[in-house]
Design a protein around this motif. Structure first.
Motif, short mmCIF file in Angstrom:
data_model
loop_
_atom_site.label_atom_id
_atom_site.label_comp_id
_atom_site.label_asym_id
_atom_site.label_seq_id
_atom_site.Cartn_x
_atom_site.Cartn_y
_atom_site.Cartn_z
N VAL A 1 0.92 -1.80 0.04
CA VAL A 1 -0.07 -0.25 0.07
C VAL A 1 0.65 1.43 -0.11
O VAL A 1 0.68 2.52 -0.80
CB VAL A 1 -0.68 -0.24 1.30
CG1 VAL A 1 -2.01 1.37 1.34
CG2 VAL A 1 -1.63 -1.27 0.95
N LYS A 2 2.08 1.26 0.90
CA LYS A 2 2.87 2.44 1.22
C LYS A 2 4.43 2.24 1.60
O LYS A 2 4.89 0.96 1.56
CB LYS A 2 2.23 3.21 1.90
CG LYS A 2 1.25 3.78 1.83
CD LYS A 2 0.68 5.05 3.00
CE LYS A 2 -0.45 5.47 2.63
NZ LYS A 2 -0.79 6.53 4.20
N ASN A 3 5.25 3.38 0.18
CA ASN A 3 6.36 2.85 0.85
C ASN A 3 7.48 3.91 1.05
O ASN A 3 7.01 4.25 -0.20
CB ASN A 3 6.73 1.54 -0.23
CG ASN A 3 8.38 1.81 -0.46
OD1 ASN A 3 9.38 1.71 0.84
ND2 ASN A 3 9.20 0.68 -0.91
N GLU A 4 7.64 4.46 1.88
CA GLU A 4 7.70 6.15 1.37
C GLU A 4 9.02 5.97 3.20
O GLU A 4 8.66 5.65 4.27
CB GLU A 4 6.72 7.33 1.70
CG GLU A 4 5.73 6.70 3.34
CD GLU A 4 4.24 7.16 2.38
OE1 GLU A 4 3.58 7.44 1.82
OE2 GLU A 4 4.14 7.81 3.51
N PRO A 5 9.91 7.34 2.49
CA PRO A 5 10.43 8.38 3.62
C PRO A 5 9.65 8.81 5.29
O PRO A 5 8.29 8.88 4.39
CB PRO A 5 11.11 8.62 3.24
CG PRO A 5 11.16 8.77 1.81
CD PRO A 5 9.76 7.79 1.59
N THR B 1 6.63 1.12 5.43
CA THR B 1 6.07 0.75 4.67
C THR B 1 4.54 0.48 5.59
O THR B 1 4.50 -0.16 6.62
CB THR B 1 6.54 -1.16 4.02
OG1 THR B 1 7.04 -1.46 5.42
CG2 THR B 1 7.84 -0.66 3.53
N GLU B 2 3.53 0.05 4.62
CA GLU B 2 2.70 -0.46 4.98
C GLU B 2 1.57 -1.77 3.76
O GLU B 2 2.07 -1.67 2.49
CB GLU B 2 1.53 0.20 5.31
CG GLU B 2 0.12 0.29 5.08
CD GLU B 2 -1.02 1.92 5.65
OE1 GLU B 2 -2.27 1.53 4.89
OE2 GLU B 2 -0.33 2.63 5.57
N TYR C 1 -2.60 -6.93 8.84
CA TYR C 1 -2.53 -5.65 7.76
C TYR C 1 -0.99 -5.29 8.53
O TYR C 1 -0.91 -5.31 9.64
CB TYR C 1 -2.58 -4.87 7.82
CG TYR C 1 -4.39 -4.39 7.25
CD1 TYR C 1 -4.82 -3.12 6.76
CD2 TYR C 1 -5.39 -5.60 7.80
CE1 TYR C 1 -5.81 -3.48 5.65
CE2 TYR C 1 -6.71 -5.44 6.75
CZ TYR C 1 -7.16 -4.97 5.68
OH TYR C 1 -7.76 -4.67 5.17
N GLU C 2 0.15 -5.14 7.87
CA GLU C 2 1.17 -4.81 7.98
C GLU C 2 2.43 -3.13 8.06
O GLU C 2 1.57 -2.39 6.82
CB GLU C 2 2.16 -5.73 7.33
CG GLU C 2 4.03 -5.54 8.45
CD GLU C 2 4.83 -5.86 7.12
OE1 GLU C 2 5.24 -7.44 7.39
OE2 GLU C 2 5.44 -4.85 6.27
N TYR C 3 2.25 -2.39 9.09
CA TYR C 3 3.00 -1.02 9.23
C TYR C 3 4.58 -1.39 10.27
O TYR C 3 4.50 -1.93 10.86
CB TYR C 3 2.52 -0.56 10.33
CG TYR C 3 0.76 -0.66 10.37
CD1 TYR C 3 -0.26 -0.02 8.87
CD2 TYR C 3 -0.59 -1.33 10.43
CE1 TYR C 3 -1.34 -0.33 9.15
CE2 TYR C 3 -1.61 -2.00 10.71
CZ TYR C 3 -2.21 -1.11 9.32
OH TYR C 3 -3.46 -1.32 9.30
#
Length: 274
Positions: free
Chosen positions: A44-48, A62-63, A88-90
């Protein structure tokens, strides 16, 4: 709550492991997504990130959503609706420190899993690497994990006891390789798993720690080592490009596998009523 601290030794330098872990996660995500219809990893997300509510230094956030279905044990699937078979992984990666939180919206506060990791150039000698409280230390159980131990079945092509790296000269690994091999590092992983459901708590927590975490750590760190000639020499920029490609690819593969599921379900429905 069941608290385990796994100390996983690797024949790597700490700075090498940073690239190795990112490469392994990206490649494994791509390989396993879509293997079974509707199952795999959705990035879903991969960002600083800078600020966070986890007490972590700045790093990479990352999500992900793990679409599990058949990977869950039967005693869990029996009370979960099909659309709730997701984790769901955070994750906050401020290497060498990492923290990952796992949730399931349908289960809510019933389920909680937190994995706190620290990577150190030693042989697992730190007694409280992750700064646990006195109460947590009393509950904690420590276990050393060895990727060259055959307790967990070896997979062809991912066996550290037969693999030899052309680029680094490392391997094959003897069962006691860490006693006389350099380099050696330790992945300290404190895993806090809680499942608050009467009659199932102990069973789920024990299954999750042993099969979901312990054995999974061994399996994927074998891949990490045996893929060393693929990731050795890569830069962070190389990895970020690979992660972008993996995010797109896994999304496509997951969607395609869902269509396969829908098609199969439709065919089954038609056959049943012909």
């Amino acid at each position: 709550m069941l608290i385990k601290e796994y100390r996983l030794l690797m024949p790597l330098r700490v700075e090498e492991y940073f690239i190795a872990q990112l490469y392994m996660v990206a490649k494994a995500s791509s390989e396993e997504t879509g293997r079974k219809a509707g199952e795999g990893i959705e990035i879903v997300k991969n960002e600083p990130y800078e600020e966070n509510d986890q007490g972590m230094p700045p790093g990479q956030y990352t999500e992900k959503i793990f679409h599990l279905k058949s990977r869950l044990p039967k005693f869990v699937r029996m009370f979960l609706p099909e659309d709730a078979m997701k984790i769901y992984e955070y994750s906050w990666n401020a290497y060498p420190r990492c923290k990952t939180v796992y949730r399931n919206p349908w289960l809510g506060d019933t389920f909680s899993l937190v994995v706190d990791s620290l990577h150190v150039q030693d042989k697992g000698t730190l007694e409280n690497a992750l700064g646990l409280t006195e109460d947590e230390l009393r509950k904690r159980k420590v276990e050393f994990l060895n990727i060259a131990d055959d307790e967990v079945k070896m997979v062809k092509g991912e066996d550290p006891t037969t693999f030899h790296s052309e680029k680094t000269g490392r391997g094959p690994l003897a069962p006691d390789w860490y006693k006389n091999t350099e380099p050696v590092m330790c992945c300290y992983k404190v895993c806090k798993l809680q499942f608050k459901k009467w009659g199932l708590q102990t069973k789920v927590e024990q299954w999750g720690q042993y099969y979901g975490l312990r054995n999974t750590f061994i399996k994927y760190h074998r891949k990490l080592f045996c893929w060393i000639d693929e990731w050795y020499g890569l830069t962070v920029e190389d990895i970020r490009r690979m992660e972008d490609e993996t995010q797109k690819l896994t999304k496509e593969k997951l969607e395609k596998s869902k269509w396969t599921t829908a098609s199969n379900d439709s065919e089954s429905f038609e056959e049943e009523y012909e």
